[in-house]
Scaffold this active site. Structure first.
Site, mmCIF file in Angstrom:
data_model
loop_
_atom_site.group_PDB
_atom_site.id
_atom_site.type_symbol
_atom_site.label_atom_id
_atom_site.label_comp_id
_atom_site.label_asym_id
_atom_site.label_seq_id
_atom_site.Cartn_x
_atom_site.Cartn_y
_atom_site.Cartn_z
ATOM 1 N N ASP A 154 34.716 31.004 44.078
ATOM 2 C CA ASP A 154 34.482 29.722 44.746
ATOM 3 C C ASP A 154 33.841 30.008 46.106
ATOM 4 O O ASP A 154 34.516 30.423 47.042
ATOM 5 C CB ASP A 154 35.798 28.960 44.952
ATOM 6 C CG ASP A 154 36.355 28.394 43.643
ATOM 7 O OD1 ASP A 154 36.101 28.995 42.586
ATOM 8 O OD2 ASP A 154 37.046 27.360 43.682
ATOM 9 N N LYS A 217 31.596 21.922 43.642
ATOM 10 C CA LYS A 217 32.977 21.594 44.040
ATOM 11 C C LYS A 217 32.922 20.821 45.344
ATOM 12 O O LYS A 217 32.097 21.130 46.216
ATOM 13 C CB LYS A 217 33.747 22.907 44.180
ATOM 14 C CG LYS A 217 35.139 22.809 44.762
ATOM 15 C CD LYS A 217 35.841 24.179 44.697
ATOM 16 C CE LYS A 217 37.111 24.190 45.527
ATOM 17 N NZ LYS A 217 37.756 25.515 45.571
ATOM 18 N N LYS A 253 34.137 20.237 40.094
ATOM 19 C CA LYS A 253 35.522 20.459 40.533
ATOM 20 C C LYS A 253 35.818 19.682 41.804
ATOM 21 O O LYS A 253 35.433 20.097 42.889
ATOM 22 C CB LYS A 253 35.765 21.959 40.766
ATOM 23 C CG LYS A 253 37.164 22.274 41.329
ATOM 24 C CD LYS A 253 37.417 23.766 41.436
ATOM 25 C CE LYS A 253 38.712 24.068 42.190
ATOM 26 N NZ LYS A 253 38.944 25.500 42.410
#
Lengths: 317, 280
Positions: A154, A217, A253
């Site tokens: 991430d 995300k 996400k």
């Protein structure tokens, strides 16, 4: 056609800050009021009984159970991993979460704790949460977490550079981190709370996807507001646009601030209405959350027993 | 020119706010002759769930205050109640009390609060103890609040019954979800306005009006409710509370009038005992 060239098919031939600027200038702007109304309308959907139970189970299968605190320890990570593998030891119907999400130093403990299970290890990287470091350092950190066994990375984008209009820097960084990630899935955190408006969210989404993001995300969870429904809707629409233009599926996400299953349900409705069933799997949608899991577990018990439950009966991660 | 009456909307009291029922339902409050006095909110199980959640969130703050401070706040409720005595007398009279009886009831309710306010910083001395043990230890027992307590208020007297059952639960630091008198709901709703302007922290008292028969099963079964004062329950309702209580071993206090007693405070405490080495 290779995947990379598929992605870059929407990009200009020569990639520089000015050409990227005109590419992003072609991204349609967002009607804020329309987005708010759309999510408000979708939020009124009521999901009952069997469908509700299915959705609750799906939330767990889609969850990246997260601990990103300065006070994290190997013990905390091991404990959380155990919970990710078996969220409710009393109920065999409850599935494992998709992944655990930890800081780079904790990857080795998470890998150890989840070995032999379906639970993947996601590591934040690129000098999370600020992302204010030299690109070489970010690439090095990424390689390191992948070598230690992270299945997913991430990363955060450089918001300062994005807001200053240095699009090539942002693009190039994502591309280099993607290369360094190798087999690992790359999730690109836009930190929408710092982008200012939905137009920027949509542009940053397109930039990240074109540069190689496997997932986009919303947030680090360190900045308020974190994930919100309008932001998620806009990112999902960007994913749809990108898919229509290139044929490449990108995952989504939302993370930060999703604490109740009631909230999570709204995200699933927006997902289903925007991208539809192909995206309704943990391969293409994740929740970044920590306290959400216990609320979902309590809801599952409520559906199964008809009694409201108490946090006293569930572990605190 | 005569003016139009401004009718009041009687709502619930949850977390320091006055929401309508999420169900949108209401029911008529009637006077003795069967005439409609007002429509009041009819709480649903989801309102009850919200009330328990906010009560749970308020426990640590309320229990964490000093007994002295809780006493001050209970006394403040008495002051504000006294100030609004006229409204309560009106509402009780409208529901069928004689004017003299209504005045007496309001006065008693105020006095009851003052009486319990005095206990707030004293009950621990009575129920706590230094226990004699054979060993080099101090062995100390102290009462602590039970947690979230459901209070089923008596149907009548609507105000005095509510105050008499509620005040002792608040004294040791419990937070509450109250099911108000179903037949005479207006004094309870006005009482929630008194609470709201008396420094009672949000979520410490949550007050629901509506069908007790509908709400009691969800209150009784709720795993996050630690005790139920069934002071206003009918025999059938009491049985239902007791059945629900088995799931998390809730303490259930059966109806026993509207008097005042320090034992009512003790009923909603847990005894914590600690051993401390002596002579080190």
């Amino acid at each position: 056609m290779t995947l990379a060239s598929q992605r870059s098919s929407i990009l200009p031939d020569r990639i520089t800050t000015p050409t990227l600027r005109s590419f992003l200038g072609g991204v349609p702007s967002v009607d804020d009021v329309g987005a708010a109304e759309r999510v408000a309308a979708l939020s009124t959907r009521s999901i009952k009984r069997e469908s509700k139970l299915d959705a609750l189970m799906m939330m767990i299968r889609m969850m990246d159970l997260t601990t990103l605190e300065g006070q994290d320890t190997a013990g905390k990570v091991a404990q959380m991993s155990a919970k990710a593998i078996r969220p409710d030891p009393l109920d065999p119907d409850v599935p494992s979460t998709a992944a655990v999400c930890v800081y780079p130093n904790m990857v080795k403990y998470a890998v150890q704790a989840t070995e032999g299970t379906s639970v993947k290890v996601a590591s934040v990287a690129t000098y999370f949460p600020s992302g204010l470091a030299d690109t070489d350092l970010k690439v090095e950190e990424t390689s390191r977490v992948v070598n230690e066994g992270a299945d997913e990375v991430d990363m955060v984008i450089d918001r300062g550079a994005f807001l200053a209009g240095e699009y090539f820097k942002v693009f190039d960084e994502i591309r280099r981190v993607k290369d360094a990630s190798g087999e690992a899935h790359l999730k690109v955190i836009l930190e929408t709370g710092e982008l200012g408006n939905l137009d920027n969210v949509r542009r940053a989404s397109m930039l990240a996807m074109a540069a190689g993001a496997d997932f986009i995300k919303t947030s680090t969870g360190k900045i308020q507001p974190a994930a919100t429904l309008p932001v998620t809707l806009i990112m999902l629409e960007a994913i749809r646009d990108f898919f229509e233009a290139t044929g490449v599926m990108v995952g989504m996400k939302p993370a930060g601030g999703i604490r109740t299953s009631k909230d999570a349900m709204k995200y699933l409705v927006v997902l289903n209405e925007t991208l539809g069933t192909p995206w309704m799997t943990p391969d293409w949608f994740r929740f970044g959350a920590s306290s959400l899991l216990n609320d979902v577990l309590m809801q599952i018990r409520w559906v199964k027993t008809g009694r409201y439950w108490s946090a006293d009966y569930f572990t605190k991660d | 020119m005569s003016r139009l009456d401004v009718k009041k909307t009687y709502k619930l009291y949850i977390g320091g706010k006055f929401p309508r029922s999420e169900s949108g339902r209401s029911y008529p409050a009637l006077n003795k002759d069967g005439e409609v006095l007002a429509r009041v909110a009819s709480a649903s199980r989801k309102d009850l769930r919200d009330a328990v959640r906010t009560a749970r969130g308020a426990v640590s703050g309320w229990a964490g205050r000093s007994g002295y401070n809780r006493g001050q706040i209970l006394y403040r409720i008495a002051e504000t109640l006294e100030d609004r005595a006229g409204t309560f007398v009106e509402q009780l009279t409208a529901s069928g009390s004689t004017s003299a009886a209504a005045k007496k009831e309001v006065g008693q309710a105020v006095d009851r609060l003052v009486w319990y306010a005095g206990w707030a910083d004293k009950f621990a001395q009575i129920y706590g103890n230094l226990n004699p043990v054979s060993g080099p230890f101090f062995n100390i027992s102290a009462p602590e609040p039970t947690g979230v307590v459901g209070v089923i208020a008596p149907e009548e007297p609507a105000l005095l019954g509510l105050v008499s059952r509620l005040a002792p639960v608040l004294v040791p630091g419990n937070t509450t979800v109250v099911l108000a008198s179903e037949s005479v709901p207006m004094p309870a709703i006005t009482f929630s306005e008194v609470l709201d302007s008396s420094d009672v922290p949000a979520g410490v008292v949550n007050l629901l009006t509506g069908s007790k028969d509908d709400l009691i099963p969800f209150l009784a079964d709720h795993m996050d409710v630690n005790a139920v004062d069934a002071g206003g329950a009918t025999p059938n309702q009491l049985t239902r509370v007791q059945e629900g209580a088995v799931h998390n071993v809730k303490r259930v206090v059966a109806p026993d009038g509207t008097g005042q007693s320090p034992y009512r405070i003790a009923a909603f405490t847990e005894t914590k005992t600690v051993w401390h080495p002596k002579g080190l």
